[in-house]
Write an enzyme that holds these catalytic residues in place. Structure first.
Site, mmCIF file in Angstrom:
data_model
loop_
_atom_site.group_PDB
_atom_site.id
_atom_site.type_symbol
_atom_site.label_atom_id
_atom_site.label_comp_id
_atom_site.label_asym_id
_atom_site.label_seq_id
_atom_site.Cartn_x
_atom_site.Cartn_y
_atom_site.Cartn_z
ATOM 1 N N HIS A 176 -5.571 -17.644 -3.858
ATOM 2 C CA HIS A 176 -6.324 -16.777 -2.952
ATOM 3 C C HIS A 176 -7.641 -17.392 -2.483
ATOM 4 O O HIS A 176 -8.383 -16.752 -1.752
ATOM 5 C CB HIS A 176 -6.598 -15.451 -3.665
ATOM 6 N N ASP A 177 -7.959 -18.595 -2.938
ATOM 7 C CA ASP A 177 -9.253 -19.197 -2.606
ATOM 8 C C ASP A 177 -9.161 -20.347 -1.618
ATOM 9 O O ASP A 177 -10.189 -20.927 -1.266
ATOM 10 C CB ASP A 177 -9.922 -19.735 -3.890
ATOM 11 N N ASP A 194 -3.876 3.890 2.803
ATOM 12 C CA ASP A 194 -5.284 3.607 3.112
ATOM 13 C C ASP A 194 -5.502 2.168 3.593
ATOM 14 O O ASP A 194 -6.639 1.734 3.791
ATOM 15 C CB ASP A 194 -6.175 3.902 1.881
ATOM 16 N N ASP A 219 -1.892 -1.421 -3.691
ATOM 17 C CA ASP A 219 -2.207 -0.718 -4.942
ATOM 18 C C ASP A 219 -1.160 -1.021 -6.010
ATOM 19 O O ASP A 219 -0.152 -1.686 -5.741
ATOM 20 C CB ASP A 219 -2.326 0.802 -4.687
ATOM 21 N N ASP A 245 -11.312 -16.465 -15.040
ATOM 22 C CA ASP A 245 -12.054 -16.864 -13.846
ATOM 23 C C ASP A 245 -13.170 -17.845 -14.234
ATOM 24 O O ASP A 245 -13.883 -17.616 -15.222
ATOM 25 C CB ASP A 245 -12.657 -15.589 -13.230
ATOM 26 N N ASP A 301 -6.441 -10.860 -14.546
ATOM 27 C CA ASP A 301 -7.580 -11.724 -14.276
ATOM 28 C C ASP A 301 -8.749 -11.215 -15.109
ATOM 29 O O ASP A 301 -9.057 -10.018 -15.091
ATOM 30 C CB ASP A 301 -7.928 -11.610 -12.781
ATOM 31 N N GLU A 307 -9.012 -20.927 -15.013
ATOM 32 C CA GLU A 307 -9.432 -21.511 -13.737
ATOM 33 C C GLU A 307 -10.497 -22.544 -14.092
ATOM 34 O O GLU A 307 -11.680 -22.233 -14.163
ATOM 35 C CB GLU A 307 -10.001 -20.461 -12.784
ATOM 36 N N ASP A 314 0.851 -1.192 0.000
ATOM 37 C CA ASP A 314 0.000 0.000 0.000
ATOM 38 C C ASP A 314 0.884 1.239 0.000
ATOM 39 O O ASP A 314 1.616 1.472 0.968
ATOM 40 C CB ASP A 314 -0.889 -0.067 1.254
HETATM 41 C C1 NOJ Z 1 -13.062 -17.744 -8.621
HETATM 42 C C2 NOJ Z 1 -12.188 -16.745 -7.943
HETATM 43 O O1 NOJ Z 1 -10.899 -17.283 -7.814
HETATM 44 C C3 NOJ Z 1 -12.827 -16.436 -6.620
HETATM 45 O O2 NOJ Z 1 -11.991 -15.667 -5.789
HETATM 46 C C4 NOJ Z 1 -14.126 -15.733 -6.904
HETATM 47 O O3 NOJ Z 1 -14.803 -15.498 -5.684
HETATM 48 C C5 NOJ Z 1 -15.019 -16.561 -7.811
HETATM 49 N N1 NOJ Z 1 -14.310 -17.121 -8.920
HETATM 50 C C6 NOJ Z 1 -16.109 -15.725 -8.377
HETATM 51 O O4 NOJ Z 1 -15.584 -14.844 -9.327
#
Ligand code: NOJ
Length: 564
Positions: free
Chosen positions: A343-344, A35, A39, A216, A113, A281, A31
């Protein structure tokens, strides 16, 4: 190795095949405005950390940036309200162009993305679509009258984030469909205008010079034409209690993947030196279905994420079988890709942790060596090189809508999205704000870039060294792979081969030491190998397989064939 059709490596130096990708979750990297949210300028500031052309830097070759488009941030950028601009939270278009220029100067590619399945409910297209039944954009989204399913809904489809997938719109008295949050209405990809417009959004960024896209949930974009209800099965949440045969994984999705490939290829095909790429993905557990997104190996996605591999537990046999399956299934010409964290899901270091701290660190080194030496493009997730852990976050500090909805079940994603740990200060060098958007892990005092850079035994030093070794060893990038048979339990061993050059990678996933004589092909049985890289053996030492080789607990060793 069972299958031989994919034994070939690559013959040309193609950046997305040979390179190492690094995923940045922009909110959490650096950052520069104070904030509390990362960024674009923060990323530019740290490009030299990522690759300054010397072994003092990490050495990655490409960045995948999670979404940076304008968004009301209900799903932190995966709810796009304008595909062709930058969210002011992250900076300006000029900041982005500067990042791209500075990255390219260092030989780092930038992959954005792209979120094709759904927009934000605040995207102008959806605002228009919901304004009236006869609006020209009505058909850009999926609108339906009441049906026979529970609540008068059109069918039984559920949102993956919880609750029914149909949202009633008072004004126009119809339901709209959202596979994710109700703030993420699904686009209607059966509409030609939608398809053409989405390809144009991609061209916008390709014209600016981005090097490709991570797509995605590309396997979600088509739904059954007649909106048939899914059959039921056993599962924990209502979403898991359905077999998703009508709301995702339809063959039409693969046709779009091929059309998108044509779009990116029109900017430079493979081997042209100017090629752009797509990584999908493809969130499908069945590898055979996921592999279909590669098309015939040339006309589909350049890369498709292999989720089944990323979910494996820390066992040699599990990874060996996953690699062998993937290699056997992929069409000729398709290039694999592997990741362990994103990140998921919880960071893999946490998923693999058992036992003391030393063991976690050793397991992380075995995992990293595997990821960076398999045949295929490795994707790293920011902070994995530091050993950043999953953070338990108090309910009041949670931000991820999934985590909030299901609390206290720990299936939220914030634990893996905490700020990058640059140093040991309160803000971890990530922010000057007292209130970063997610809490910073207190282990920043130990696990941070500054401290780990000084420590040549740190995990960061390990990743750096390994990435640079990989870069200078063609077998480890473009080589074919051959999995060694008849190996003791707990060991995963494979050769990477280019012509008459080869490397032998031996990974011990267990606590016990093992002794064995690898079954090598005739041409290298009596050969001398040199230790190229190892957690335990001395680098440069020569090894001959005249007597069994001893591998220490959690040892990861790369041997290079020297002389026959
Ligand atoms: C997959 C993404 O990796 C995830 O973070 C997102 O919440 C869902 N697709 C919906 O876009």
């Amino acid at each position: 190795m069972k299958s031989s059709k994919n034994r070939a490596g690559t013959d040309k130096n193609i950046w997305w095949k040979d390179g190492v990708f690094y995923q940045i979750y922009p909110r959490s990297f650096c950052d520069t405005t104070g904030d509390g949210v990362g960024d674009l300028n923060g990323i530019t500031k740290h490009l030299d950390y990522l690759n300054d052309g010397t072994e003092n830097s990490l050495g990655i070759d490409a960045i995948w940036l999670s979404p940076i488009n304008p968004s009301p941030m209900f799903d932190f950028g995966y709810d796009v309200s304008n595909y062709i601009d930058i969210d002011p939270l992250f900076g300006t278009m000029a900041d982005f162009k500067n990042l791209l220029k500075e990255a390219h100067k260092r030989g780092i590619k930038i992959v954005l993305d792209f979120v094709p399945n759904h927009t934000s409910h605040l995207h102008e297209w959806f605002v228009q679509s919901r304004s009236s039944k006869d609006n020209p954009k009505r058909d850009w989204f999926i609108w339906e009258d009441r049906g026979n399913a529970k609540g008068g809904r059109p069918n039984n489809w559920q949102s993956v984030f919880g609750g029914p997938a149909w949202e009633w719109d008072e004004k126009t008295e119809q339901f709209y469909y959202h596979h994710f949050l109700k703030e993420q209405p699904d686009l209607n990809w059966r509409n030609k205008e939608v398809r053409e417009t989405m390809y144009d959004q991609m061209r916008f960024w390709l014209d600016i010079g981005v090097d490709g896209f991570r797509l995605d949930v590309i396997n979600h974009i088509y739904k059954d034409n007649q909106l048939k209800s899914n059959p039921y099965t056993i599962g924990r949440r209502p979403y898991d209690m359905q077999k998703h045969i009508y709301d995702k994984d339809l063959p039409e999705c693969i046709n779009v993947a091929k059309d998108m490939r044509k779009v990116v290829d029109s900017y430079g095909v493979e081997g042209s030196g100017a090629e752009r790429m797509l990584v999908g993905e493809v969130y499908i557990k069945n590898p055979a279905e996921a592999a279909k997104y590669y098309g015939d190996g040339k006309d589909g996605l350049n890369l498709a994420f292999y989720f089944d591999f990323s979910y494996k537990s820390f066992k040699a046999a599990a990874f060996r079988d996953a690699v062998s399956t993937w290699e056997g299934i992929l069409p000729v010409g398709a290039w694999p890709t592997y990741f362990l964290s994103n990140h998921d899901q919880p960071r893999h270091i946490g998923r693999y942790s058992k036992g003391g701290n030393g063991e976690i660190d050793m397991r992380a080194r075995v995992a990293a060596t595997m990821l960076l030496t398999l045949k295929g493009t490795p994707f790293l997730y920011y902070g994995e090189e530091l050993g950043m852990r999953n953070l338990h976050i108090k309910k009041c500090d949670l931000k991820d809508p999934v985590g909030i909805r299901y609390w206290p079940i720990p299936i939220g994603r914030d634990m893996a999205r905490t700020p990058m740990q640059w140093d040991d200060t309160d803000g971890a060098g990530f922010t000057a704000s007292k209130t970063p958007w997610l809490p910073i892990n207190p282990n920043r005092s130990r696990l941070n870039v500054k401290a780990e850079t000084k420590d040549e035994d740190s995990l960061l030093s390990f990743y750096r060294k390994l990435i640079w070794k990989r870069k200078e060893t063609p077998e480890l990038t473009s080589g074919a792979i051959e999995i060694l048979p008849n190996i003791p339990k707990g060991i995963f061993a494979y050769r990477r081969v280019v012509g008459d050059q080869s490397c032998l990678i031996i990974l011990n996933f267990e606590k016990g030491s093992k002794s064995f004589l690898p079954e090598l092909p005739e041409d290298s049985k009596d050969a001398v190998f040199r230790v190229l890289f190892s957690t335990h053996k001395d680098e440069g030492k020569n090894i001959e397989f005249k007597s069994p080789l001893t591998i220490q607990p959690y040892e990861a060793t790369i041997l290079k064939l020297e002389a026959v």
